[in-house]
Design a protein around this motif. Structure first.
Motif, short mmCIF file in Angstrom:
data_model
loop_
_atom_site.label_atom_id
_atom_site.label_comp_id
_atom_site.label_asym_id
_atom_site.label_seq_id
_atom_site.Cartn_x
_atom_site.Cartn_y
_atom_site.Cartn_z
N ARG A 10 -6.38 1.51 -10.90
CA ARG A 10 -6.60 0.53 -9.82
C ARG A 10 -6.04 1.11 -8.52
NH1 ARG A 10 -3.33 -3.94 -12.23
NH2 ARG A 10 -2.60 -2.23 -13.54
N ILE A 11 -6.94 1.59 -7.67
CA ILE A 11 -6.54 2.35 -6.49
C ILE A 11 -6.99 1.65 -5.20
CG2 ILE A 11 -6.64 4.61 -5.36
CD1 ILE A 11 -7.62 5.79 -8.03
N THR A 12 -6.07 1.46 -4.28
CA THR A 12 -6.46 0.96 -2.96
C THR A 12 -5.96 1.94 -1.89
OG1 THR A 12 -4.44 -0.37 -2.71
CG2 THR A 12 -6.35 -1.47 -3.68
N GLY A 20 -3.06 5.99 -15.61
CA GLY A 20 -4.19 5.10 -15.36
C GLY A 20 -3.83 3.74 -14.79
N GLY A 21 -2.60 3.56 -14.32
CA GLY A 21 -2.19 2.27 -13.74
C GLY A 21 -2.58 2.12 -12.28
N LYS A 22 -1.67 1.55 -11.50
CA LYS A 22 -1.94 1.27 -10.09
C LYS A 22 -1.58 2.45 -9.20
CE LYS A 22 -0.46 -2.86 -8.43
NZ LYS A 22 0.45 -4.04 -8.42
N ILE A 23 -2.40 2.62 -8.16
CA ILE A 23 -2.11 3.63 -7.14
C ILE A 23 -2.36 3.03 -5.76
CG2 ILE A 23 -2.92 5.80 -6.10
CD1 ILE A 23 -3.11 7.01 -8.73
N PRO A 27 -8.91 9.24 6.54
CA PRO A 27 -9.57 8.46 5.50
C PRO A 27 -10.37 9.34 4.55
CG PRO A 27 -10.67 8.13 7.63
CD PRO A 27 -9.39 8.89 7.89
N GLY A 28 -10.89 10.45 5.06
CA GLY A 28 -11.69 11.35 4.23
C GLY A 28 -10.89 11.85 3.04
N ALA A 29 -9.68 12.31 3.30
CA ALA A 29 -8.84 12.83 2.21
C ALA A 29 -8.47 11.72 1.24
CB ALA A 29 -7.58 13.49 2.79
N ALA A 30 -8.20 10.54 1.78
CA ALA A 30 -7.82 9.42 0.91
C ALA A 30 -8.95 9.05 -0.04
CB ALA A 30 -7.41 8.22 1.77
N VAL A 31 -10.16 8.98 0.50
CA VAL A 31 -11.34 8.63 -0.32
C VAL A 31 -11.60 9.72 -1.36
CG1 VAL A 31 -13.86 8.33 -0.22
CG2 VAL A 31 -12.38 7.15 1.44
N GLU A 32 -11.47 10.96 -0.94
CA GLU A 32 -11.69 12.09 -1.84
C GLU A 32 -10.65 12.09 -2.97
OE1 GLU A 32 -14.05 14.42 -1.92
OE2 GLU A 32 -13.05 15.51 -3.56
N LEU A 33 -9.42 11.81 -2.61
CA LEU A 33 -8.35 11.76 -3.61
C LEU A 33 -8.61 10.64 -4.61
CD1 LEU A 33 -5.58 12.76 -4.61
CD2 LEU A 33 -4.51 11.19 -2.98
N LYS A 34 -8.99 9.50 -4.10
CA LYS A 34 -9.30 8.36 -4.97
C LYS A 34 -10.40 8.74 -5.96
CE LYS A 34 -10.99 3.62 -4.94
NZ LYS A 34 -11.31 2.41 -4.17
N LEU A 82 5.24 -0.76 -1.45
CA LEU A 82 4.18 -1.76 -1.65
C LEU A 82 4.04 -2.13 -3.13
CD1 LEU A 82 2.15 -3.26 0.08
CD2 LEU A 82 0.58 -1.33 -0.14
N LEU A 83 4.10 -1.13 -4.00
CA LEU A 83 4.03 -1.41 -5.44
C LEU A 83 5.18 -2.32 -5.87
CD1 LEU A 83 3.10 2.11 -6.93
CD2 LEU A 83 1.64 0.07 -6.87
N ILE A 84 6.36 -2.04 -5.34
CA ILE A 84 7.53 -2.86 -5.69
C ILE A 84 7.34 -4.29 -5.19
CG2 ILE A 84 10.02 -3.16 -5.25
CD1 ILE A 84 10.18 -0.03 -5.10
N MET A 85 6.84 -4.43 -3.97
CA MET A 85 6.58 -5.76 -3.41
C MET A 85 5.56 -6.52 -4.25
SD MET A 85 6.46 -4.44 0.52
CE MET A 85 5.46 -5.79 1.14
N GLU A 86 4.53 -5.83 -4.68
CA GLU A 86 3.49 -6.48 -5.49
C GLU A 86 4.05 -6.95 -6.83
OE1 GLU A 86 -0.25 -3.96 -3.54
OE2 GLU A 86 0.35 -3.55 -5.60
N LYS A 87 4.95 -6.15 -7.38
CA LYS A 87 5.57 -6.52 -8.65
C LYS A 87 6.44 -7.77 -8.47
CE LYS A 87 6.25 -5.40 -12.97
NZ LYS A 87 5.07 -5.35 -13.86
#
Ligand code: X90
Length: 280
Positions: free
Chosen positions: A254-256, A225-228, A236-243, A125-130
């Motif tokens: 910048r985390i989504t 500190g870039g994109k994640i 979702p709990g772990a994802a939110v906690e990690l963020k 996804l990062l590559i696609m966004e670039k």
């Protein structure tokens, strides 16, 4: 200036079915059991598939897009930027290269760049966004090609898995490593290696320890500190906690967060988490 018709194409392990940032088409992988075939497209009900698989004890496997699937996705674009899952674990890249050769032979004025992500999911996804960013800037095909090769040196993928059964059953990790992930309460933390295979880094007892470990690796691997991009399979709990933990240390990151689609859900399994990141 002539208007080129350019598009991004990716296989479905990128975990998005729509990509509004650029013209986009998906080439679907498939998940197969003796009872059913799941096509990993926008129609797939991932929750239903994961639930079916939980109650299924027979053999299951996956298959990558074939040459024609890729050609269909290329459509009639003048320039195609095609991002694939790691060539070391899937035939998707080879099929895409065959499709490129056929496409460029049939249409000598068109070009296809096939990018082996040596990874999957959020790093794709990062590559696609670039690429999308550079398409917006109207950068040339060759510039995009060079820049992406460079960008790939500055992205990485970390993961946390509760089970590696499907990976082991399909020969994508050694059964020895997979056994550890099967132990109650154990999370395997690892990364995509330089050659695009799974590299185990730690065995963690409990999710909180695993999340701490992910943040530690993130820093050690050069995140500043870039994109994640975080993909999760019904966690979702772990994802939110990690963020939150990352933002604690990198205010401006910048985390989504997104849900895995079919292919990544099949291999990352329930509770699994994938983290694509930019690094120095
Ligand atoms: O061609 C096919 O059938 C697809 C095979 C894909 C096998 C691997 C999928 C991995 C999915 C697991 C954690 C992250 C792995 C990082 C790999 C470099 C996600």
């Amino acid at each position: 200036m002539c208007m080129l018709n350019r598009k991004i194409v990716a296989d479905s392990s990128c975990d998005v079915t729509v990509f509004p940032e650029a013209p986009f088409s998906l080439a679907s992988l498939k998940i197969l059991t003796s009872e059913k075939e799941y096509v990993d497209d926008d129609q797939l009900d991932v929750a239903e598939m994961v639930d079916d698989l939980k109650n299924y004890s027979g053999r299951s496997s996956t298959s990558c897009p074939n040459t024609q699937d890729w050609l269909d996705a290329f459509g009639d674009a003048d320039e195609v930027f095609c991002v694939t899952i790691t060539s070391n674990l899937s035939g998707a890249y080879n099929a895409a290269m065959t499709a490129k050769a056929a496409y460029e032979k049939e249409h000598p004025d068109r070009r296809v760049l096939v990018i082996d992500s040596l990874s999957t999911g959020p790093e794709m996804l990062l590559i696609m966004e670039k690429i999308a960013e550079m398409i917006r800037e109207e950068r040339s095909f060759d510039e995009i090609s060079n820049e992406i090769a460079h960008y790939q040196q500055h992205t990485g993928l970390l993961f946390m898995l509760e089970s590696m059964n499907n990976l082991a059953n399909n020969g994508r990790v050694s059964p020895v490593i997979a056994k550890v992930a099967g132990l109650l309460g154990i999370r395997v933390v690892g990364k995509a290696s330089d050659v695009g295979t799974l590299e185990q880094l730690n065995k963690c007892r409990g999710e909180r320890k695993a999340l701490d470990t992910l943040v530690r690796h993130l820093k050690e691997l050069g995140f500043n500190g870039g994109k994640i991009r975080i993909g999760h399979c019904f966690n979702p709990g772990a994802a939110v906690e990690l963020k939150a933990r990352i933002l604690n240390q990198f205010e401006k990151a910048r985390i989504t967060i997104h849900e895995c689609r079919g292919l990544c859900s099949f291999y990352a399994e329930m509770g699994g988490l994938l983290l694509g990141f930019e690094k120095a």
